[in-house]
Scaffold this motif. Structure first.
Motif, PDB file in Angstrom:
ATOM      1  N   GLN A  23      44.183  45.405  39.066  1.00  0.00           N
ATOM      2  CA  GLN A  23      43.330  44.817  38.326  1.00  0.00           C
ATOM      3  C   GLN A  23      43.468  43.875  38.563  1.00  0.00           C
ATOM      4  N   LEU A  24      42.542  42.864  38.598  1.00  0.00           N
ATOM      5  CA  LEU A  24      42.343  41.163  39.001  1.00  0.00           C
ATOM      6  C   LEU A  24      41.562  40.957  38.066  1.00  0.00           C
ATOM      7  N   ARG A  25      41.889  39.916  37.039  1.00  0.00           N
ATOM      8  CA  ARG A  25      41.889  38.696  35.865  1.00  0.00           C
ATOM      9  C   ARG A  25      41.569  36.947  36.921  1.00  0.00           C
ATOM     10  N   THR A  26      40.663  36.978  37.617  1.00  0.00           N
ATOM     11  CA  THR A  26      40.385  35.571  38.157  1.00  0.00           C
ATOM     12  C   THR A  26      40.140  34.633  37.164  1.00  0.00           C
ATOM     13  N   ASN A  27      40.616  33.633  36.929  1.00  0.00           N
ATOM     14  CA  ASN A  27      40.235  32.253  36.082  1.00  0.00           C
ATOM     15  C   ASN A  27      39.550  31.639  37.357  1.00  0.00           C
ATOM     16  N   LYS A  28      37.986  31.292  35.997  1.00  0.00           N
ATOM     17  CA  LYS A  28      36.755  31.029  37.302  1.00  0.00           C
ATOM     18  C   LYS A  28      37.113  29.253  36.846  1.00  0.00           C
ATOM     19  N   GLY A  29      37.284  28.506  35.685  1.00  0.00           N
ATOM     20  CA  GLY A  29      37.071  27.596  35.267  1.00  0.00           C
ATOM     21  C   GLY A  29      36.214  27.836  33.979  1.00  0.00           C
ATOM     22  N   ARG A  30      36.672  26.684  33.249  1.00  0.00           N
ATOM     23  CA  ARG A  30      34.730  26.833  32.538  1.00  0.00           C
ATOM     24  C   ARG A  30      35.042  27.497  31.472  1.00  0.00           C
ATOM     25  N   LYS A  31      36.193  28.765  31.249  1.00  0.00           N
ATOM     26  CA  LYS A  31      36.093  29.352  30.160  1.00  0.00           C
ATOM     27  C   LYS A  31      35.596  30.965  31.064  1.00  0.00           C
ATOM     28  N   LYS A  32      35.319  30.572  32.800  1.00  0.00           N
ATOM     29  CA  LYS A  32      34.436  31.557  32.879  1.00  0.00           C
ATOM     30  C   LYS A  32      35.802  32.579  33.619  1.00  0.00           C
ATOM     31  N   SER A  33      35.879  34.306  33.477  1.00  0.00           N
ATOM     32  CA  SER A  33      36.867  34.936  34.485  1.00  0.00           C
ATOM     33  C   SER A  33      36.149  35.591  34.776  1.00  0.00           C
ATOM     34  N   LEU A  34      36.784  36.175  35.975  1.00  0.00           N
ATOM     35  CA  LEU A  34      36.372  37.427  36.656  1.00  0.00           C
ATOM     36  C   LEU A  34      37.234  38.731  36.809  1.00  0.00           C
ATOM     37  N   ILE A  35      37.175  39.506  36.126  1.00  0.00           N
ATOM     38  CA  ILE A  35      37.687  41.602  36.185  1.00  0.00           C
ATOM     39  C   ILE A  35      37.167  41.977  37.532  1.00  0.00           C
ATOM     40  N   SER A  36      38.112  42.071  38.520  1.00  0.00           N
ATOM     41  CA  SER A  36      37.415  43.377  38.846  1.00  0.00           C
ATOM     42  C   SER A  36      38.887  44.360  39.291  1.00  0.00           C
ATOM     43  N   GLN A  37      38.798  44.909  40.033  1.00  0.00           N
ATOM     44  CA  GLN A  37      39.398  46.228  40.595  1.00  0.00           C
ATOM     45  C   GLN A  37      39.828  46.845  41.914  1.00  0.00           C
ATOM     46  N   GLY A  38      40.916  46.913  42.910  1.00  0.00           N
ATOM     47  CA  GLY A  38      41.040  47.251  43.824  1.00  0.00           C
ATOM     48  C   GLY A  38      41.882  48.227  43.963  1.00  0.00           C
ATOM     49  N   VAL A  50      44.026  41.788  48.678  1.00  0.00           N
ATOM     50  CA  VAL A  50      43.073  42.256  47.646  1.00  0.00           C
ATOM     51  C   VAL A  50      41.939  43.494  48.061  1.00  0.00           C
ATOM     52  N   ARG A  51      41.199  44.303  48.007  1.00  0.00           N
ATOM     53  CA  ARG A  51      40.507  45.018  48.981  1.00  0.00           C
ATOM     54  C   ARG A  51      39.829  45.590  47.658  1.00  0.00           C
ATOM     55  N   VAL A  52      38.665  45.030  47.882  1.00  0.00           N
ATOM     56  CA  VAL A  52      37.900  45.423  46.445  1.00  0.00           C
ATOM     57  C   VAL A  52      36.467  46.309  46.503  1.00  0.00           C
ATOM     58  N   ASP A  53      36.572  47.570  46.329  1.00  0.00           N
ATOM     59  CA  ASP A  53      35.278  48.110  46.428  1.00  0.00           C
ATOM     60  C   ASP A  53      33.668  47.793  45.242  1.00  0.00           C
ATOM     61  N   ASP A  54      33.223  46.836  46.393  1.00  0.00           N
ATOM     62  CA  ASP A  54      31.856  46.479  45.203  1.00  0.00           C
ATOM     63  C   ASP A  54      30.234  48.131  45.218  1.00  0.00           C
ATOM     64  N   GLY A  55      31.134  48.758  45.167  1.00  0.00           N
ATOM     65  CA  GLY A  55      29.958  50.348  45.098  1.00  0.00           C
ATOM     66  C   GLY A  55      28.755  49.726  46.461  1.00  0.00           C
ATOM     67  N   LEU A  56      28.314  50.977  46.096  1.00  0.00           N
ATOM     68  CA  LEU A  56      27.017  51.469  47.375  1.00  0.00           C
ATOM     69  C   LEU A  56      27.361  50.564  48.928  1.00  0.00           C
ATOM     70  N   LEU A  57      28.192  51.172  48.839  1.00  0.00           N
ATOM     71  CA  LEU A  57      28.869  51.041  50.389  1.00  0.00           C
ATOM     72  C   LEU A  57      29.348  49.458  50.755  1.00  0.00           C
ATOM     73  N   SER A  58      29.983  49.035  50.018  1.00  0.00           N
ATOM     74  CA  SER A  58      30.443  47.149  49.859  1.00  0.00           C
ATOM     75  C   SER A  58      31.204  47.515  49.849  1.00  0.00           C
ATOM     76  N   GLU A  59      32.112  46.604  50.501  1.00  0.00           N
ATOM     77  CA  GLU A  59      33.726  46.226  50.591  1.00  0.00           C
ATOM     78  C   GLU A  59      33.886  44.981  50.690  1.00  0.00           C
ATOM     79  N   ARG A  60      34.545  44.163  50.133  1.00  0.00           N
ATOM     80  CA  ARG A  60      35.419  42.963  50.676  1.00  0.00           C
ATOM     81  C   ARG A  60      36.976  43.363  49.809  1.00  0.00           C
ATOM     82  N   THR A  77      47.611  43.098  36.997  1.00  0.00           N
ATOM     83  CA  THR A  77      48.467  44.665  35.991  1.00  0.00           C
ATOM     84  C   THR A  77      47.600  45.576  37.283  1.00  0.00           C
ATOM     85  N   PHE A  78      49.200  46.218  37.797  1.00  0.00           N
ATOM     86  CA  PHE A  78      49.504  47.639  37.999  1.00  0.00           C
ATOM     87  C   PHE A  78      49.588  48.564  36.892  1.00  0.00           C
ATOM     88  N   SER A  79      48.460  49.413  36.681  1.00  0.00           N
ATOM     89  CA  SER A  79      49.067  50.991  36.152  1.00  0.00           C
ATOM     90  C   SER A  79      49.058  51.354  36.394  1.00  0.00           C
TER      91      SER A  79
END
Length: 83
Positions: A23-38, A50-60, A77-79
Protein backbone atom coordinates in the motif's frame (compact mmCIF):
# COMPACT_ATOMS: atom_id res chain seq x y z
CA UNK A 1 21.76 13.84 7.87
CA UNK A 2 21.33 10.81 5.64
CA UNK A 3 24.23 9.21 3.90
CA UNK A 4 24.62 6.49 1.27
CA UNK A 5 24.47 3.77 3.89
CA UNK A 6 20.99 4.89 4.97
CA UNK A 7 19.75 4.77 1.38
CA UNK A 8 21.34 1.33 0.92
CA UNK A 9 19.50 0.05 4.02
CA UNK A 10 16.21 1.32 2.58
CA UNK A 11 17.01 -0.33 -0.75
CA UNK A 12 17.84 -3.67 0.90
CA UNK A 13 14.62 -3.67 2.89
CA UNK A 14 12.56 -2.93 -0.23
CA UNK A 15 14.55 -5.38 -2.35
CA UNK A 16 13.55 -8.25 -0.09
CA UNK A 17 9.86 -7.61 -0.78
CA UNK A 18 9.77 -7.83 -4.58
CA UNK A 19 6.53 -9.48 -5.72
CA UNK A 20 4.59 -8.62 -2.56
CA UNK A 21 1.50 -6.46 -2.39
CA UNK A 22 2.08 -3.00 -1.01
CA UNK A 23 0.00 0.00 0.00
CA UNK A 24 1.43 3.36 -1.06
CA UNK A 25 0.67 6.66 0.60
CA UNK A 26 2.09 9.42 -1.56
CA UNK A 27 2.33 13.01 -0.30
CA UNK A 28 1.25 15.36 -3.08
CA UNK A 29 1.81 18.55 -1.09
CA UNK A 30 -0.47 21.04 0.62
CA UNK A 31 -2.20 18.41 2.75
CA UNK A 32 -3.00 16.25 -0.28
CA UNK A 33 -2.14 12.59 -0.41
CA UNK A 34 -2.88 9.65 -2.68
CA UNK A 35 -3.38 6.13 -1.36
CA UNK A 36 -3.11 3.22 -3.76
CA UNK A 37 -2.37 -0.49 -3.71
CA UNK A 38 -0.15 -2.47 -6.01
CA UNK A 39 2.63 -4.99 -6.34
CA UNK A 40 6.32 -4.19 -5.91
CA UNK A 41 7.47 -5.02 -9.42
CA UNK A 42 11.23 -4.43 -9.55
CA UNK A 43 14.15 -2.78 -7.81
CA UNK A 44 16.94 -0.85 -9.50
CA UNK A 45 20.01 0.97 -8.11
CA UNK A 46 18.27 4.36 -7.95
CA UNK A 47 14.53 3.60 -8.10
CA UNK A 48 11.90 0.95 -7.42
CA UNK A 49 8.78 0.30 -9.47
CA UNK A 50 5.28 -0.48 -8.23
CA UNK A 51 2.63 -1.89 -10.58
CA UNK A 52 -0.80 -0.44 -9.74
CA UNK A 53 -4.07 -1.87 -11.11
CA UNK A 54 -6.62 0.90 -11.67
CA UNK A 55 -9.43 -1.44 -12.72
CA UNK A 56 -11.19 -1.58 -16.10
CA UNK A 57 -8.21 -3.31 -17.70
CA UNK A 58 -5.99 -0.36 -16.83
CA UNK A 59 -2.59 -0.88 -15.24
CA UNK A 60 0.23 1.57 -14.68
CA UNK A 61 3.72 1.48 -13.29
CA UNK A 62 4.90 4.09 -10.82
CA UNK A 63 8.55 4.66 -10.01
CA UNK A 64 9.93 6.17 -6.83
CA UNK A 65 13.42 6.82 -5.55
CA UNK A 66 14.72 5.59 -2.22
CA UNK A 67 15.12 9.20 -1.10
CA UNK A 68 11.32 9.55 -1.46
CA UNK A 69 10.98 6.91 1.25
CA UNK A 70 13.67 8.58 3.36
CA UNK A 71 11.97 11.99 3.20
CA UNK A 72 8.55 10.39 3.79
CA UNK A 73 7.17 11.62 0.48
CA UNK A 74 6.19 7.98 -0.07
CA UNK A 75 5.18 5.59 2.70
CA UNK A 76 5.15 1.87 1.96
CA UNK A 77 3.14 -0.64 3.96
CA UNK A 78 3.74 -4.33 3.37
CA UNK A 79 0.93 -6.23 5.01
CA UNK A 80 -0.27 -9.83 4.97
CA UNK A 81 -3.80 -8.38 5.00
CA UNK A 82 -3.18 -6.94 1.52
CA UNK A 83 -2.22 -10.30 0.05
Amino acid sequence: MANNETLMQIRRSIEGSVGQKVQLRTNKGRKKSLISQGVLDSVYPAVFIVRVDDGLLSERKLSYSYSDVLTETVELTFSPALM
